[in-house]
Write a protein that holds these residues in place. Structure first.
Motif, PDB file in Angstrom:
ATOM      1  N   ASP A   7     -12.582   8.609   9.982  1.00 21.61           N
ATOM      2  CA  ASP A   7     -11.767   7.951   8.993  1.00 21.61           C
ATOM      3  C   ASP A   7     -10.452   7.302   9.431  1.00 21.61           C
ATOM      4  OD1 ASP A   7     -13.475   9.717   6.478  1.00 21.61           O
ATOM      5  OD2 ASP A   7     -13.918   7.629   7.234  1.00 21.61           O
ATOM      6  N   ASN A   8      -9.721   8.027  10.505  1.00 26.73           N
ATOM      7  CA  ASN A   8      -8.474   7.606  10.964  1.00 26.73           C
ATOM      8  C   ASN A   8      -8.370   6.364  11.346  1.00 26.73           C
ATOM      9  OD1 ASN A   8      -6.925   9.949  11.685  1.00 26.73           O
ATOM     10  ND2 ASN A   8      -8.467  10.592  13.091  1.00 26.73           N
ATOM     11  N   ALA A   9      -7.318   5.579  10.549  1.00 22.91           N
ATOM     12  CA  ALA A   9      -7.178   4.350  10.937  1.00 22.91           C
ATOM     13  C   ALA A   9      -5.902   3.691   9.963  1.00 22.91           C
ATOM     14  CB  ALA A   9      -8.342   3.402  10.295  1.00 22.91           C
ATOM     15  N   MET A  10      -5.532   2.725  10.069  1.00 26.71           N
ATOM     16  CA  MET A  10      -4.407   1.946   9.343  1.00 26.71           C
ATOM     17  C   MET A  10      -5.324   1.292   8.306  1.00 26.71           C
ATOM     18  SD  MET A  10      -1.312   1.399   9.032  1.00 26.71           S
ATOM     19  CE  MET A  10      -0.372   1.466  10.364  1.00 26.71           C
ATOM     20  N   TYR A  11      -5.272   1.587   7.007  1.00 26.54           N
ATOM     21  CA  TYR A  11      -5.807   1.102   5.765  1.00 26.54           C
ATOM     22  C   TYR A  11      -4.943  -0.183   5.184  1.00 26.54           C
ATOM     23  CZ  TYR A  11      -9.579   4.515   6.307  1.00 26.54           C
ATOM     24  OH  TYR A  11     -10.429   5.296   6.507  1.00 26.54           O
ATOM     25  N   TYR A  12      -5.728  -1.266   5.037  1.00 23.41           N
ATOM     26  CA  TYR A  12      -4.819  -2.452   4.545  1.00 23.41           C
ATOM     27  C   TYR A  12      -5.424  -2.824   3.120  1.00 23.41           C
ATOM     28  CZ  TYR A  12      -3.306  -2.997   9.499  1.00 23.41           C
ATOM     29  OH  TYR A  12      -3.067  -3.008  10.628  1.00 23.41           O
ATOM     30  N   CYS A  13      -4.560  -3.169   2.203  1.00 21.30           N
ATOM     31  CA  CYS A  13      -4.813  -3.592   0.907  1.00 21.30           C
ATOM     32  C   CYS A  13      -5.106  -5.500   1.203  1.00 21.30           C
ATOM     33  CB  CYS A  13      -3.975  -3.570  -0.111  1.00 21.30           C
ATOM     34  SG  CYS A  13      -4.118  -4.232  -1.602  1.00 21.30           S
ATOM     35  N   VAL A  14      -6.297  -5.979   0.630  1.00 23.48           N
ATOM     36  CA  VAL A  14      -6.537  -7.233   0.911  1.00 23.48           C
ATOM     37  C   VAL A  14      -6.912  -8.203  -0.551  1.00 23.48           C
ATOM     38  CG1 VAL A  14      -7.282  -6.815   3.202  1.00 23.48           C
ATOM     39  CG2 VAL A  14      -9.073  -6.975   1.598  1.00 23.48           C
ATOM     40  N   GLU A  15      -6.610  -9.107  -0.523  1.00 21.28           N
ATOM     41  CA  GLU A  15      -6.886 -10.231  -1.229  1.00 21.28           C
ATOM     42  C   GLU A  15      -8.102 -11.367  -1.135  1.00 21.28           C
ATOM     43  OE1 GLU A  15      -4.424 -12.566  -4.602  1.00 21.28           O
ATOM     44  OE2 GLU A  15      -4.266 -13.224  -2.604  1.00 21.28           O
ATOM     45  N   LEU A  16      -9.162 -11.621  -1.704  1.00 20.99           N
ATOM     46  CA  LEU A  16      -9.985 -12.678  -1.287  1.00 20.99           C
ATOM     47  C   LEU A  16     -10.042 -13.607  -2.361  1.00 20.99           C
ATOM     48  CD1 LEU A  16     -11.162  -9.872  -0.015  1.00 20.99           C
ATOM     49  CD2 LEU A  16     -13.216 -11.250   0.292  1.00 20.99           C
ATOM     50  N   LEU A  17      -9.179 -14.612  -2.318  1.00 22.35           N
ATOM     51  CA  LEU A  17      -9.068 -15.587  -3.202  1.00 22.35           C
ATOM     52  C   LEU A  17     -10.342 -16.414  -3.601  1.00 22.35           C
ATOM     53  CD1 LEU A  17      -5.880 -17.440  -2.024  1.00 22.35           C
ATOM     54  CD2 LEU A  17      -6.057 -15.888  -3.725  1.00 22.35           C
ATOM     55  N   PHE A  18     -11.319 -16.811  -2.781  1.00 22.51           N
ATOM     56  CA  PHE A  18     -12.572 -17.304  -3.188  1.00 22.51           C
ATOM     57  C   PHE A  18     -13.611 -16.792  -2.520  1.00 22.51           C
ATOM     58  CE2 PHE A  18      -9.903 -20.736  -5.453  1.00 22.51           C
ATOM     59  CZ  PHE A  18      -8.938 -20.782  -4.113  1.00 22.51           C
ATOM     60  N   GLU A  29       0.916  -1.206  -0.032  1.00 25.64           N
ATOM     61  CA  GLU A  29       0.130  -0.051  -0.131  1.00 25.64           C
ATOM     62  C   GLU A  29       0.928   1.446  -0.067  1.00 25.64           C
ATOM     63  OE1 GLU A  29      -2.174  -3.024   2.973  1.00 25.64           O
ATOM     64  OE2 GLU A  29       0.139  -2.194   2.540  1.00 25.64           O
ATOM     65  N   SER A  30       0.367   2.212  -0.682  1.00 27.49           N
ATOM     66  CA  SER A  30       0.816   3.564  -0.450  1.00 27.49           C
ATOM     67  C   SER A  30      -0.313   4.652  -0.489  1.00 27.49           C
ATOM     68  CB  SER A  30       1.898   3.838  -1.625  1.00 27.49           C
ATOM     69  OG  SER A  30       1.352   3.766  -2.715  1.00 27.49           O
ATOM     70  N   GLY A  31       0.221   5.943  -0.190  1.00 29.11           N
ATOM     71  CA  GLY A  31      -0.597   7.040  -0.250  1.00 29.11           C
ATOM     72  C   GLY A  31      -1.353   7.688   0.946  1.00 29.11           C
ATOM     73  N   GLY A  32      -1.134   6.890   2.167  1.00 24.11           N
ATOM     74  CA  GLY A  32      -1.541   7.295   3.160  1.00 24.11           C
ATOM     75  C   GLY A  32      -0.688   8.671   3.746  1.00 24.11           C
ATOM     76  N   GLY A  33      -1.370   9.299   4.932  1.00 26.89           N
ATOM     77  CA  GLY A  33      -0.764  10.568   5.366  1.00 26.89           C
ATOM     78  C   GLY A  33      -1.866  11.184   6.186  1.00 26.89           C
ATOM     79  N   SER A  34      -1.475  12.287   6.446  1.00 26.13           N
ATOM     80  CA  SER A  34      -2.332  13.473   7.127  1.00 26.13           C
ATOM     81  C   SER A  34      -2.960  14.449   6.452  1.00 26.13           C
ATOM     82  CB  SER A  34      -1.479  14.128   8.174  1.00 26.13           C
ATOM     83  OG  SER A  34      -0.795  13.222   9.149  1.00 26.13           O
ATOM     84  N   ASP A  62      -5.267 -12.602   2.123  1.00 29.77           N
ATOM     85  CA  ASP A  62      -3.882 -11.826   2.353  1.00 29.77           C
ATOM     86  C   ASP A  62      -3.964 -10.419   2.587  1.00 29.77           C
ATOM     87  OD1 ASP A  62      -3.229 -14.168  -0.453  1.00 29.77           O
ATOM     88  OD2 ASP A  62      -1.991 -14.014   1.324  1.00 29.77           O
ATOM     89  N   TRP A  63      -3.055 -10.049   3.237  1.00 26.24           N
ATOM     90  CA  TRP A  63      -2.983  -8.478   3.644  1.00 26.24           C
ATOM     91  C   TRP A  63      -1.761  -7.947   3.353  1.00 26.24           C
ATOM     92  CZ3 TRP A  63      -7.373  -6.731   6.985  1.00 26.24           C
ATOM     93  CH2 TRP A  63      -8.114  -7.568   7.180  1.00 26.24           C
ATOM     94  N   GLY A  64      -1.861  -6.651   3.198  1.00 26.78           N
ATOM     95  CA  GLY A  64      -0.593  -5.852   2.771  1.00 26.78           C
ATOM     96  C   GLY A  64      -0.354  -5.562   4.262  1.00 26.78           C
ATOM     97  N   GLN A  65       0.743  -4.568   4.515  1.00 26.93           N
ATOM     98  CA  GLN A  65       1.353  -4.315   5.718  1.00 26.93           C
ATOM     99  C   GLN A  65       0.534  -2.879   6.383  1.00 26.93           C
ATOM    100  OE1 GLN A  65       2.605  -2.974   2.864  1.00 26.93           O
ATOM    101  NE2 GLN A  65       2.891  -0.823   2.867  1.00 26.93           N
ATOM    102  N   GLY A  66      -0.173  -2.262   5.402  1.00 26.65           N
ATOM    103  CA  GLY A  66      -0.883  -1.215   5.867  1.00 26.65           C
ATOM    104  C   GLY A  66      -0.368   0.020   5.631  1.00 26.65           C
ATOM    105  N   THR A  67      -1.185   1.257   5.440  1.00 20.12           N
ATOM    106  CA  THR A  67      -0.659   2.640   5.343  1.00 20.12           C
ATOM    107  C   THR A  67      -1.769   3.474   6.217  1.00 20.12           C
ATOM    108  OG1 THR A  67      -0.406   4.194   3.935  1.00 20.12           O
ATOM    109  CG2 THR A  67      -2.281   3.127   3.399  1.00 20.12           C
ATOM    110  N   GLN A  68      -1.121   4.330   7.046  1.00 19.27           N
ATOM    111  CA  GLN A  68      -1.744   5.202   7.883  1.00 19.27           C
ATOM    112  C   GLN A  68      -2.548   6.181   7.206  1.00 19.27           C
ATOM    113  OE1 GLN A  68      -2.239   4.295  11.334  1.00 19.27           O
ATOM    114  NE2 GLN A  68      -3.595   6.320  11.463  1.00 19.27           N
TER     115      GLN A  68
END
Length: 123
Positions: free
Chosen positions: A88-99, A6-11, A112-118
């Motif tokens: 909306d303050n949170a850590m945001y995670y990209c996820v994959e749902l296989l099935f 993930e990328s693009g998080g910030g304040s 599967d989960w990414g490492q997160g972006t704040q």
């Protein structure tokens, strides 16, 4: 196993916008999405998208403000977040749902989960 970055998080000030990106090492799952976790709260689904067809689903709390999209050629998923609120303050995670289906935004859906972006929204 897919690698999600993930990328693009910030304040940002309340009412502002941010665009999150998720670069995937492969893009062959059934469904991709964004989840988030605020301090002291459980993870919750924000938005999901079927990789084939592009149907999208949103949590009620973000409908009309957030937009999920994908570029399958670039193997990248996006979350455009407008009219941001302090809640909306949170850590945001990209996820994959296989099935699992995209509908329902179940926290036990992603494989599967990414490492997160704040994301931090100031009042």
């Amino acid at each position: 196993q897919v690698h999600l970055v993930e990328s693009g998080g910030g304040s940002v000030q309340a009412g502002g916008s941010l665009r999150l990106s998720c670069a995937a090492s492969t893009y062959a799952s059934n469904c991709m999405g964004w989840f988030r976790q605020a301090p002291g709260k459980e993870r919750e689904g924000v938005a999901t998208i079927y990789t084939d067809g592009g149907s999208t689903y949103y949590a009620d709390s973000v409908k009309g403000r957030f937009t999920i999209s994908q570029d399958k050629v670039k193997k990248t998923m996006y979350l455009q977040m407008d009219s941001l609120k302090p809640e909306d303050n949170a850590m945001y995670y990209c996820v994959e749902l296989l099935f699992s289906p995209c509908e329902g935004l179940r926290a036990d859906g992603p494989d599967d989960w990414g490492q997160g972006t704040q994301v931090t929204v100031a009042t």
